[in-house]
Design a protein around this motif. Structure first.
Motif, PDB file in Angstrom:
ATOM      1  N   PRO A  38     108.742   9.003  27.446  1.00 57.88           N
ATOM      2  CA  PRO A  38     107.699   8.100  27.955  1.00 57.88           C
ATOM      3  C   PRO A  38     106.815   8.805  28.974  1.00 57.88           C
ATOM      4  O   PRO A  38     107.226   9.797  29.591  1.00 57.88           O
ATOM      5  CB  PRO A  38     108.500   6.974  28.614  1.00 57.88           C
ATOM      6  N   ALA A  39     105.606   8.322  29.125  1.00 55.79           N
ATOM      7  CA  ALA A  39     104.731   8.835  30.183  1.00 55.79           C
ATOM      8  C   ALA A  39     105.037   8.100  31.483  1.00 55.79           C
ATOM      9  O   ALA A  39     105.497   6.955  31.472  1.00 55.79           O
ATOM     10  CB  ALA A  39     103.266   8.649  29.802  1.00 55.79           C
ATOM     11  N   VAL A  40     104.773   8.758  32.582  1.00 58.83           N
ATOM     12  CA  VAL A  40     105.002   8.175  33.899  1.00 58.83           C
ATOM     13  C   VAL A  40     103.661   7.743  34.476  1.00 58.83           C
ATOM     14  O   VAL A  40     102.690   8.496  34.445  1.00 58.83           O
ATOM     15  CB  VAL A  40     105.673   9.183  34.843  1.00 58.83           C
ATOM     16  N   VAL A  41     103.589   6.530  34.989  1.00 59.28           N
ATOM     17  CA  VAL A  41     102.367   6.022  35.600  1.00 59.28           C
ATOM     18  C   VAL A  41     102.446   6.259  37.099  1.00 59.28           C
ATOM     19  O   VAL A  41     103.386   5.806  37.763  1.00 59.28           O
ATOM     20  CB  VAL A  41     102.163   4.524  35.305  1.00 59.28           C
ATOM     21  N   GLN A  42     101.460   6.983  37.631  1.00 55.43           N
ATOM     22  CA  GLN A  42     101.428   7.244  39.058  1.00 55.43           C
ATOM     23  C   GLN A  42     101.105   5.970  39.825  1.00 55.43           C
ATOM     24  O   GLN A  42     100.121   5.282  39.524  1.00 55.43           O
ATOM     25  CB  GLN A  42     100.381   8.306  39.380  1.00 55.43           C
ATOM     26  N   PRO A  43     101.919   5.608  40.824  1.00 55.29           N
ATOM     27  CA  PRO A  43     101.658   4.377  41.589  1.00 55.29           C
ATOM     28  C   PRO A  43     100.360   4.478  42.372  1.00 55.29           C
ATOM     29  O   PRO A  43     100.025   5.520  42.934  1.00 55.29           O
ATOM     30  CB  PRO A  43     102.869   4.284  42.522  1.00 55.29           C
ATOM     31  N   GLN A  44      99.596   3.377  42.390  1.00 56.97           N
ATOM     32  CA  GLN A  44      98.317   3.342  43.110  1.00 56.97           C
ATOM     33  C   GLN A  44      98.417   2.488  44.376  1.00 56.97           C
ATOM     34  O   GLN A  44      97.417   1.974  44.860  1.00 56.97           O
ATOM     35  CB  GLN A  44      97.226   2.780  42.188  1.00 56.97           C
ATOM     36  N   GLY A  45      99.627   2.327  44.896  1.00 56.92           N
ATOM     37  CA  GLY A  45      99.821   1.534  46.110  1.00 56.92           C
ATOM     38  C   GLY A  45      99.584   2.369  47.352  1.00 56.92           C
ATOM     39  O   GLY A  45      98.540   2.996  47.520  1.00 56.92           O
ATOM     40  N   THR A  46     100.573   2.394  48.219  1.00 60.51           N
ATOM     41  CA  THR A  46     100.437   3.149  49.467  1.00 60.51           C
ATOM     42  C   THR A  46     100.638   4.640  49.208  1.00 60.51           C
ATOM     43  O   THR A  46     101.204   5.047  48.180  1.00 60.51           O
ATOM     44  CB  THR A  46     101.475   2.672  50.481  1.00 60.51           C
ATOM     45  N   LEU A  47     100.185   5.443  50.150  1.00 59.77           N
ATOM     46  CA  LEU A  47     100.395   6.877  50.053  1.00 59.77           C
ATOM     47  C   LEU A  47     101.888   7.194  50.046  1.00 59.77           C
ATOM     48  O   LEU A  47     102.340   8.097  49.328  1.00 59.77           O
ATOM     49  CB  LEU A  47      99.700   7.589  51.218  1.00 59.77           C
ATOM     50  N   GLU A  48     102.649   6.433  50.826  1.00 61.65           N
ATOM     51  CA  GLU A  48     104.098   6.663  50.882  1.00 61.65           C
ATOM     52  C   GLU A  48     104.737   6.464  49.514  1.00 61.65           C
ATOM     53  O   GLU A  48     105.579   7.262  49.092  1.00 61.65           O
ATOM     54  CB  GLU A  48     104.740   5.722  51.905  1.00 61.65           C
ATOM     55  N   SER A  49     104.333   5.401  48.797  1.00 62.35           N
ATOM     56  CA  SER A  49     104.910   5.162  47.476  1.00 62.35           C
ATOM     57  C   SER A  49     104.529   6.272  46.504  1.00 62.35           C
ATOM     58  O   SER A  49     105.320   6.671  45.646  1.00 62.35           O
ATOM     59  CB  SER A  49     104.457   3.806  46.940  1.00 62.35           C
ATOM     60  N   SER A  50     103.302   6.785  46.631  1.00 62.85           N
ATOM     61  CA  SER A  50     102.878   7.889  45.769  1.00 62.85           C
ATOM     62  C   SER A  50     103.688   9.150  46.059  1.00 62.85           C
ATOM     63  O   SER A  50     104.096   9.868  45.139  1.00 62.85           O
ATOM     64  CB  SER A  50     101.385   8.179  45.968  1.00 62.85           C
ATOM     65  N   LEU A  51     103.935   9.419  47.335  1.00 57.22           N
ATOM     66  CA  LEU A  51     104.719  10.593  47.713  1.00 57.22           C
ATOM     67  C   LEU A  51     106.158  10.483  47.226  1.00 57.22           C
ATOM     68  O   LEU A  51     106.714  11.448  46.681  1.00 57.22           O
ATOM     69  CB  LEU A  51     104.683  10.771  49.228  1.00 57.22           C
ATOM     70  N   VAL A  52     106.745   9.312  47.407  1.00 55.58           N
ATOM     71  CA  VAL A  52     108.135   9.107  46.986  1.00 55.58           C
ATOM     72  C   VAL A  52     108.251   9.247  45.471  1.00 55.58           C
ATOM     73  O   VAL A  52     109.165   9.887  44.946  1.00 55.58           O
ATOM     74  CB  VAL A  52     108.639   7.721  47.450  1.00 55.58           C
ATOM     75  N   GLY A  53     107.303   8.642  44.751  1.00 55.82           N
ATOM     76  CA  GLY A  53     107.348   8.710  43.300  1.00 55.82           C
ATOM     77  C   GLY A  53     107.190  10.127  42.780  1.00 55.82           C
ATOM     78  O   GLY A  53     107.912  10.551  41.879  1.00 55.82           O
TER      79      GLY A  53
END
Length: 291
Positions: free
Chosen positions: A23-38
Motif C-alpha cells: 500500500p501507499a502511505v499518505v503523509q499526514p497534513q496535520g501538525t508538524l509534530e504528526s508529520s515528523l512522527v509519521g
C-alpha cells in the motif's frame, strides 16, 4: 521491508493490482509534530521513503515536506515533485509500489520515477479550457470553449496536445497499456467508449476523481484519464535496462542524470586532453611508449 512509497493525499492511492503490491502511505497534513512522527516511523520501518507530490500543489505542502526532512536530518527521504496531472501521478505511485518489492535499490527506484513518467499518457476530456494553464491553449480554442456544449480532449503528458472533440484525434501509446478513468461533471462515456478502443488498451478501471484535478485542469467539467504500463515484469525490464551509476554526492545508485534522493546531477564525462582531440577524426588511445 520494501522502500516506502508515500503520497500527499489519500485520493492519490490506487487499489493494488495484486496481493504483492504494498500500500501507499499518505503523509499526514496535520501538525508538524504528526508529520515528523509519521516520517520517522516510516524510516525506522522501511529504511528509505520516496514521497511523490504534484508539482502544482500549494507551497505550504512542499515547505512542510522539506521542513520534515531538514528537522530529521535524514538523507533517506526522497521528495519528488512530479509535473503530471493528479491521476497520472497516482498511476506513477502505483507503478513504484509494484517495483518496490523487486530487487531495485532505493536510489534506482527513486530515479526511475522520471523514466516511468515518460511512458504515462495522461489527459482529460474538458468542457472548458478557459482556465487551463498547464497545457498550451490557442486563442481560437479559448474562444470555442465559450460555445455551449463544446468539449476538448487534452493530452498533458508525454506530448501536450489539445483537440476539439469530434474534429481531431489524440495519438495514443504504441505499447500495451491499462487505462484509469476518473469522471467528474458532466459524465461522459467518450473516454471509455471511444478513446480506450482507439488506443487498444488492455483494460479500463474507474477510480474516484482526485481532489487536485479540478484545480489542475481549471474546470470541474472533466473526465480525467491516464494510461500506462501495468505488468510488473515489463516495468522491471524497462528500469533494469538502463545503465546504473553511483551518485557522487550521497553514494546511492541511480539511473538517468539525477539522483532522486539528494537531487545531485550526474557529473559530465571527463574531458579528453585537448591535444588528443582532432576535428573530424576519431580519437584512439596511443600505444605504450608512443609520443
Amino acid at each position: 521491508m520494501p522502500t516506502a512509497i508515500a503520497v500527499t493525499s489519500p485520493d492519490l492511492v490506487l487499489p493494488p493490482h495484486d496481493r504483492q503490491t504494498p500500500p501507499a502511505v499518505v503523509q499526514p497534513q496535520g501538525t508538524l509534530e504528526s508529520s515528523l512522527v509519521g516520517m520517522h516511523a516510516l524510516i525506522e520501518q522501511h529504511g528509505y521513503v520516496i514521497v511523490l507530490y504534484p508539482a502544482s500543489v500549494p507551497g505550504d505542502i512542499t515547505r512542510r515536506l522539506h521542513t520534515v526532512r531538514s528537522v530529521l536530518e535524514s538523507d533517506r527521504i526522497a521528495l519528488l515533485g512530479v509535473d503530471l496531472p493528479p491521476l497520472g501521478l497516482a498511476l506513477l505511485a502505483q507503478q513504484l509500489r509494484q517495483l518496490s518489492v523487486c530487487d531495485f535499490s532505493p536510489g534506482v527506484l527513486a530515479s526511475a520515477a522520471r523514466l516511468l513518467a515518460h511512458y504515462i499518457y495522461a489527459g482529460a476530456l474538458l468542457g472548458s479550457v478557459a482556465k487551463l494553464d498547464r497545457v498550451p491553449v490557442s486563442l481560437k480554442s479559448h474562444a470555442k470553449s465559450w460555445v455551449p456544449g463544446a468539449q476538448f480532449a487534452v493530452l498533458a503528458n508525454p506530448r501536450p496536445r489539445l483537440v476539439r472533440l469530434g474534429q481531431e484525434e489524440l495519438t495514443g501509446p504504441e505499447f500495451s497499456t491499462r487505462m484509469l478513468v476518473a469522471a467528474g461533471q458532466p459524465p461522459s462515456d467518450w473516454v471509455t467508449a471511444t478513446l480506450a478502443p482507439d488506443w487498444n488498451v488492455q483494460g479500463v478501471a474507474t477510480v474516484p476523481l482526485p481532489q487536485e484535478s479540478v484545480r489542475w485542469w481549471g474546470t470541474s467539467k472533466l473526465a480525467e484519464f491516464a494510461a500506462g504500463l501495468y505488468d510488473v515484469s515489463v516495468l522491471y525490464q524497462l528500469v533494469s535496462s538502463v545503465r546504473r551509476e553511483e551518485c557522487h554526492w550521497c553514494g546511492l545508485e541511480l539511473i538517468g542524470d539525477r539522483c532522486g534522493f539528494c537531487a545531485a546531477p550526474l557529473p559530465p564525462p571527463p574531458e579528453l586532453p585537448a591535444a588528443a582531440v582532432r576535428a573530424g577524426t576519431s580519437v584512439r588511445a596511443l600505444p605504450p611508449g608512443a609520443t
